[in-house]
Enzyme design. Structure first.
Site, PDB file in Angstrom:
ATOM      1  N   GLU A  61      -0.649   3.069  -4.168  1.00 25.23           N
ATOM      2  CA  GLU A  61       0.915   2.531  -3.696  1.00 25.23           C
ATOM      3  C   GLU A  61      -0.298   0.674  -3.483  1.00 25.23           C
ATOM      4  OE1 GLU A  61       4.789   1.065  -0.705  1.00 25.23           O
ATOM      5  OE2 GLU A  61       4.031   3.030  -1.605  1.00 25.23           O
ATOM      6  N   ARG A  92       9.111  -0.668  -6.888  1.00 29.18           N
ATOM      7  CA  ARG A  92       7.458  -0.639  -6.250  1.00 29.18           C
ATOM      8  C   ARG A  92       6.746  -1.337  -7.002  1.00 29.18           C
ATOM      9  NH1 ARG A  92      10.557   0.274  -3.270  1.00 29.18           N
ATOM     10  NH2 ARG A  92      10.724   1.898  -1.367  1.00 29.18           N
ATOM     11  N   SER A 104       2.396   4.522   3.231  1.00 30.65           N
ATOM     12  CA  SER A 104       2.430   5.052   1.904  1.00 30.65           C
ATOM     13  C   SER A 104       1.483   4.822   0.896  1.00 30.65           C
ATOM     14  CB  SER A 104       3.992   5.274   1.386  1.00 30.65           C
ATOM     15  OG  SER A 104       4.880   5.593   2.689  1.00 30.65           O
TER      16      SER A 104
END
Length: 353
Positions: free
Chosen positions: A345, A160, A239
């Site tokens: 995130e 990520r 998420s």
């Protein structure tokens, strides 16, 4: 190029949260994108780049500067080579590659947002990450004021993360190039156990491309991860927290906390970090749930999704501060329970978690 003053930004995000921008520029070509960026930089004006808005948390006061909405289009296939303009809708592009019989991104179906955002976040789900298929990223470099082409290695992809995320003020992605696979209509080998189980095959097996895509869409929809204006469980950024990656010492301390809280027979999820190290990745969703924040948690206008503990949602009347209050409560609860600090995130604008 379209210009609006005092323009609402909430409708441009999947959270549907955030105040207005002083100026909103919508660019439909690469040249317009570059011109808008240069104008803002020359004037010393803060710049916020918006694609699909699926990874943004914008403060209630909005953005005092120029918001640049990238609405470029372009889908080009040359054999197994794919080039996407940054503004292409990602999930539509995935569908078109499946229709073309090409494997490599079929398990990334249903992910909201634009193609240009995928290398920034190294978007991944259900056993696939774009870093496995991205060959080059064309971007405007605000430091050198030139258009540059970065190879996969130069993108510095990790979980990520990427060079673009490391230097968010430097690059504006214009185009993304991929190398896909012609596997005679079959998917890439399935790497995610849940997907393989749903398809009745083993890990590493291939299945028809359409079946892989449809299965992933069903799995995502069941977790509120496919956009639906009528379903508040999808008024989210997907998420909200990344899965923690722990070194061996941190992992041993974590196991001790789990045993002390949940009993010696409880084993938390653990996977190799995937970077060749001895680090371990565990599940943020598991941590949140075991810390007491179950599906539907909350009584206010921002709550945990009723379908997935990893998604924080706007139930329709929330403010960004409502959302952040919930996020902070979850972070504190997981830290107190397991000694792990969750990391958000989505990108925050004008606010901090």
């Amino acid at each position: 190029m379209q210009l609006l003053n005092d323009a609402p930004l909430a409708p441009l995000t999947t959270f549907r949260l955030g105040g207005p921008a002083s100026r909103l520029v919508t660019a439909t070509t690469d040249d317009e994108v570059i011109a808008a960026v240069r104008e803002a930089d020359d004037a010393g004006t803060p710049l916020l780049v918006i694609g699909g808005g699926s990874n943004l948390v914008i403060g209630d006061k909005g953005f005092d500067g120029t918001a640049l909405r990238i609405a470029t289009t372009g889908f080009s296939l040359d054999g197994t080579r794919l080039e996407l303009a940054a503004g292409e809708v990602w999930t539509d592009a995935v569908a078109r590659t499946v229709e073309a019989g090409l494997a490599g991104i079929e398990c990334l179906a249903g992910i909201p947002g634009s193609a240009g955002a995928t290398p920034i976040q190294n978007v991944g789900a259900y056993g696939q990450d774009v870093s496995a298929t991205v060959t080059e990223v064309v971007a405007y470099d605000r430091t050198t004021r030139e258009t540059v082409t970065l190879t996969n290695a130069e993108c510095a992809f990790s979980y990520r993360h990427s060079r673009f995320k490391e230097h968010p003020e430097r690059y504006v992605v214009l185009r993304v190039r991929f190398e896909l696979e012609d596997a005679d209509g079959l998917s890439a080998p399935l790497r995610y156990a849940e997907t393989a189980r749903a398809l009745g095959v083993g890990a590493g097996d291939r299945v028809p491309l359409a079946a892989a895509r449809e299965t992933v869409l069903k799995l995502r929809a069941g977790k509120g991860m496919v956009l639906d204006p009528e379903d508040h469980d999808t008024w989210s950024a997907g998420s909200f927290f990344t899965n923690p990656i722990l070194d061996p010492e941190q992992y041993e301390a974590f196991l001790a906390r789990v045993a002390g809280r949940l009993g010696p027979d409880v084993t938390p999820p653990a996977f190799p970090a995937g970077d060749g190290s001895d680090r371990v990745k565990t599940s943020a969703a598991w941590l949140i749930d075991r810390a007491g924040f179950t599906k539907g948690y909350g009584t206010g206008p921002a709550r945990i999704s009723t379908k997935h503990t990893l998604a924080l949602t706007n139930r329709g009347e929330a403010t960004t501060e409502d959302l952040l209050a919930l996020a902070r409560e979850v972070v504190a609860g997981v830290r107190d329970a397991f000694g792990i600090t969750l990391v958000n995130e989505p990108v925050t604008v004008g606010v901090e978690l």
